[in-house]
Write a protein that holds these residues in place. Structure first.
Motif, PDB file in Angstrom:
ATOM      1  N   ARG A   1      43.263  34.471  57.946  1.00  0.00           N
ATOM      2  CA  ARG A   1      43.685  35.781  57.455  1.00  0.00           C
ATOM      3  C   ARG A   1      42.578  36.433  56.632  1.00  0.00           C
ATOM      4  NH1 ARG A   1      48.325  32.948  56.090  1.00  0.00           N
ATOM      5  NH2 ARG A   1      47.815  33.093  53.867  1.00  0.00           N
ATOM      6  N   ALA A   2      41.858  35.595  55.871  1.00  0.00           N
ATOM      7  CA  ALA A   2      40.846  36.148  54.972  1.00  0.00           C
ATOM      8  C   ALA A   2      39.685  36.779  55.724  1.00  0.00           C
ATOM      9  CB  ALA A   2      40.317  35.044  54.047  1.00  0.00           C
ATOM     10  N   PHE A   3      39.340  36.251  56.908  1.00  0.00           N
ATOM     11  CA  PHE A   3      38.152  36.730  57.618  1.00  0.00           C
ATOM     12  C   PHE A   3      38.500  37.464  58.909  1.00  0.00           C
ATOM     13  CE2 PHE A   3      36.418  33.548  54.795  1.00  0.00           C
ATOM     14  CZ  PHE A   3      35.293  34.180  54.325  1.00  0.00           C
TER      15      PHE A   3
ATOM     16  N   LEU B   1      26.986  44.741  45.666  1.00  0.00           N
ATOM     17  CA  LEU B   1      27.910  45.824  45.307  1.00  0.00           C
ATOM     18  C   LEU B   1      28.775  46.239  46.495  1.00  0.00           C
ATOM     19  CD1 LEU B   1      25.646  48.100  43.068  1.00  0.00           C
ATOM     20  CD2 LEU B   1      27.597  46.689  42.340  1.00  0.00           C
ATOM     21  N   VAL B   2      28.183  46.266  47.706  1.00  0.00           N
ATOM     22  CA  VAL B   2      28.955  46.654  48.900  1.00  0.00           C
ATOM     23  C   VAL B   2      29.954  45.573  49.270  1.00  0.00           C
ATOM     24  CG1 VAL B   2      28.761  47.112  51.369  1.00  0.00           C
ATOM     25  CG2 VAL B   2      27.153  48.185  49.784  1.00  0.00           C
ATOM     26  N   ALA B   3      29.549  44.300  49.143  1.00  0.00           N
ATOM     27  CA  ALA B   3      30.423  43.198  49.563  1.00  0.00           C
ATOM     28  C   ALA B   3      31.553  42.930  48.574  1.00  0.00           C
ATOM     29  CB  ALA B   3      29.596  41.927  49.755  1.00  0.00           C
ATOM     30  N   LEU B   4      31.345  43.254  47.292  1.00  0.00           N
ATOM     31  CA  LEU B   4      32.321  42.896  46.260  1.00  0.00           C
ATOM     32  C   LEU B   4      33.726  43.431  46.528  1.00  0.00           C
ATOM     33  CD1 LEU B   4      32.778  41.481  43.575  1.00  0.00           C
ATOM     34  CD2 LEU B   4      32.075  43.583  42.403  1.00  0.00           C
ATOM     35  N   PRO B   5      33.920  44.712  46.896  1.00  0.00           N
ATOM     36  CA  PRO B   5      35.294  45.182  47.148  1.00  0.00           C
ATOM     37  C   PRO B   5      35.998  44.413  48.265  1.00  0.00           C
ATOM     38  CG  PRO B   5      33.782  47.033  46.968  1.00  0.00           C
ATOM     39  CD  PRO B   5      32.937  45.804  47.033  1.00  0.00           C
ATOM     40  N   PHE B   6      35.248  43.978  49.267  1.00  0.00           N
ATOM     41  CA  PHE B   6      35.866  43.250  50.381  1.00  0.00           C
ATOM     42  C   PHE B   6      36.283  41.849  49.944  1.00  0.00           C
ATOM     43  CE2 PHE B   6      33.168  46.461  52.350  1.00  0.00           C
ATOM     44  CZ  PHE B   6      34.058  47.043  53.228  1.00  0.00           C
TER      45      PHE B   6
ATOM     46  N   ALA C   1      41.469  32.363  47.712  1.00  0.00           N
ATOM     47  CA  ALA C   1      41.925  31.390  46.715  1.00  0.00           C
ATOM     48  C   ALA C   1      42.886  30.385  47.339  1.00  0.00           C
ATOM     49  CB  ALA C   1      42.587  32.125  45.544  1.00  0.00           C
ATOM     50  N   ALA C   2      43.780  30.872  48.218  1.00  0.00           N
ATOM     51  CA  ALA C   2      44.718  29.962  48.884  1.00  0.00           C
ATOM     52  C   ALA C   2      43.965  28.982  49.780  1.00  0.00           C
ATOM     53  CB  ALA C   2      45.730  30.768  49.702  1.00  0.00           C
ATOM     54  N   TRP C   3      42.960  29.476  50.486  1.00  0.00           N
ATOM     55  CA  TRP C   3      42.172  28.593  51.340  1.00  0.00           C
ATOM     56  C   TRP C   3      41.411  27.560  50.507  1.00  0.00           C
ATOM     57  CZ3 TRP C   3      36.778  28.099  51.525  1.00  0.00           C
ATOM     58  CH2 TRP C   3      36.305  27.250  52.530  1.00  0.00           C
ATOM     59  N   TYR C   4      40.882  27.980  49.347  1.00  0.00           N
ATOM     60  CA  TYR C   4      40.150  27.051  48.488  1.00  0.00           C
ATOM     61  C   TYR C   4      41.081  25.946  47.984  1.00  0.00           C
ATOM     62  CZ  TYR C   4      37.573  25.205  44.522  1.00  0.00           C
ATOM     63  OH  TYR C   4      36.954  24.372  43.629  1.00  0.00           O
ATOM     64  N   ARG C   5      42.301  26.312  47.583  1.00  0.00           N
ATOM     65  CA  ARG C   5      43.245  25.301  47.114  1.00  0.00           C
ATOM     66  C   ARG C   5      43.614  24.346  48.242  1.00  0.00           C
ATOM     67  NH1 ARG C   5      45.332  29.907  44.381  1.00  0.00           N
ATOM     68  NH2 ARG C   5      46.869  30.209  46.044  1.00  0.00           N
ATOM     69  N   ALA C   6      43.829  24.897  49.439  1.00  0.00           N
ATOM     70  CA  ALA C   6      44.166  24.045  50.577  1.00  0.00           C
ATOM     71  C   ALA C   6      43.006  23.112  50.921  1.00  0.00           C
ATOM     72  CB  ALA C   6      44.519  24.910  51.789  1.00  0.00           C
ATOM     73  N   SER C   7      41.789  23.600  50.848  1.00  0.00           N
ATOM     74  CA  SER C   7      40.622  22.765  51.139  1.00  0.00           C
ATOM     75  C   SER C   7      40.486  21.651  50.114  1.00  0.00           C
ATOM     76  CB  SER C   7      39.349  23.625  51.136  1.00  0.00           C
ATOM     77  OG  SER C   7      39.419  24.627  52.125  1.00  0.00           O
ATOM     78  N   THR C   8      40.746  21.973  48.840  1.00  0.00           N
ATOM     79  CA  THR C   8      40.654  20.954  47.795  1.00  0.00           C
ATOM     80  C   THR C   8      41.687  19.859  48.018  1.00  0.00           C
ATOM     81  OG1 THR C   8      39.869  22.626  46.224  1.00  0.00           O
ATOM     82  CG2 THR C   8      40.724  20.574  45.307  1.00  0.00           C
ATOM     83  N   ARG C   9      42.937  20.251  48.355  1.00  0.00           N
ATOM     84  CA  ARG C   9      43.978  19.257  48.610  1.00  0.00           C
ATOM     85  C   ARG C   9      43.609  18.395  49.824  1.00  0.00           C
ATOM     86  NH1 ARG C   9      47.430  23.653  47.543  1.00  0.00           N
ATOM     87  NH2 ARG C   9      47.724  23.970  49.794  1.00  0.00           N
TER      88      ARG C   9
ATOM     89  N   TRP D   1      39.415  42.351  47.985  1.00  0.00           N
ATOM     90  CA  TRP D   1      40.503  42.662  48.910  1.00  0.00           C
ATOM     91  C   TRP D   1      41.145  41.381  49.439  1.00  0.00           C
ATOM     92  CZ3 TRP D   1      39.496  46.032  53.904  1.00  0.00           C
ATOM     93  CH2 TRP D   1      40.690  46.193  54.601  1.00  0.00           C
ATOM     94  N   GLN D   2      40.338  40.371  49.752  1.00  0.00           N
ATOM     95  CA  GLN D   2      40.855  39.147  50.358  1.00  0.00           C
ATOM     96  C   GLN D   2      40.889  37.991  49.354  1.00  0.00           C
ATOM     97  OE1 GLN D   2      38.142  38.199  53.568  1.00  0.00           O
ATOM     98  NE2 GLN D   2      36.403  38.914  52.379  1.00  0.00           N
ATOM     99  N   TRP D   3      40.880  38.338  48.054  1.00  0.00           N
ATOM    100  CA  TRP D   3      40.784  37.289  47.048  1.00  0.00           C
ATOM    101  C   TRP D   3      41.945  36.299  47.119  1.00  0.00           C
ATOM    102  CZ3 TRP D   3      37.071  35.501  44.099  1.00  0.00           C
ATOM    103  CH2 TRP D   3      37.406  34.637  43.061  1.00  0.00           C
TER     104      TRP D   3
END
Length: 239
Positions: free
Chosen positions: A125-127, A88-93, A102-110, A96-98
């Motif tokens: 940027r996300a971390f 519950l505490v981690a979910l908002p963060f 998501a952009a990093w996940y797409r880049a990693s997949t490519r 926030w960086q979703w």
């Protein structure tokens, strides 16, 4: 009068003679003699173990120490108790960086599909701010849970379910804040510093040794127990 050494002796309330020969008639058992007088710590069974048998280790005033497996069980229970709060505490963060995640996940997949190095600006940027604030929030929750219950009950919920309690090795009674903070910080500094790639290997090994140390320590202490001068003991209903 000869000084009787500290140890387990037939309970003077059990119908067997104590170290000075004093009798008293109830059930068979043993009580801890601290060298000057009887303590409140009692146990069932004979006072003396057979030759070669290992006596249960105790604190200097006779409280039975917790075994390694019971400590592991208590830690696992605390992890499970804290898990829903952590999520519950981690979910908002994470929300926030979703977009960056998501952009990093797409880049990693490519990168995986094309065999090229992963693009990392989105991950960086996300971390940064969200990731750092999330770590601070999770640390605060863990500290409040652990220190709060140590101060209130001398045991976290996991330890209470497992029938364990935390105390200073040489002095019974409530835990001072200095002892609790030293004990808590000793483990968590190793965990936090372990995120550093240069230190992670050495600190990971030290953390493993810390948790395994009670297996061969004659005082059943982990390294953080030695630093804080604490012991995990059986609660009175288990002793």
């Amino acid at each position: 009068m000869t000084q009787i050494p500290a140890g387990w002796y037939p309970d003077p309330a059990s119908g067997q003679p104590g170290p000075y020969g004093e009798p008293a008639p109830v059930l068979q058992g043993q009580r801890y003699w601290d060298g000057t007088g009887w303590t409140e710590h009692v146990a069932a069974g004979p006072a003396y173990a057979p030759p070669g048998a290992r006596m249960q280790p105790t604190t200097p005033d006779g409280e039975p120490l917790a075994g390694w497996w019971s400590r592991v069980a208590a830690s696992l229970l605390d992890f499970l108790f804290l898990l829903p709060v952590t999520i519950l505490v981690a979910l908002p963060f994470f929300l926030w960086q979703w977009d960056d995640l998501a952009a990093w996940y797409r880049a990693s997949t490519r990168s995986f599909e094309t065999g090229t190095p992963v693009e990392d600006p989105a991950l960086m940027r996300a971390f940064t701010v969200p990731g750092l604030l999330m770590q601070v929030a999770l640390f605060a929750v863990s500290a409040a849970y652990t220190l709060g219950f140590w101060h209130w009950k001398q045991a976290t919920p996991g330890k209470m379910v497992a029938g364990l309690r935390l105390r200073r090795r040489d002095t019974p009674g409530p835990l001072p804040w200095s002892t609790m903070i030293i004990r808590y910080a000793a483990v968590n500094v190793m965990l936090l510093a372990g995120d550093n790639p240069v230190l992670s290997g050495a600190l990971g090994l030290l953390l493993l040794l810390n948790y395994l140390w009670p297996l061969w320590d004659d005082k059943n202490q982990a390294l953080h127990d030695k630093l804080a001068r604490t012991n995990v003991v059986l609660s009175r209903r288990q002793a």
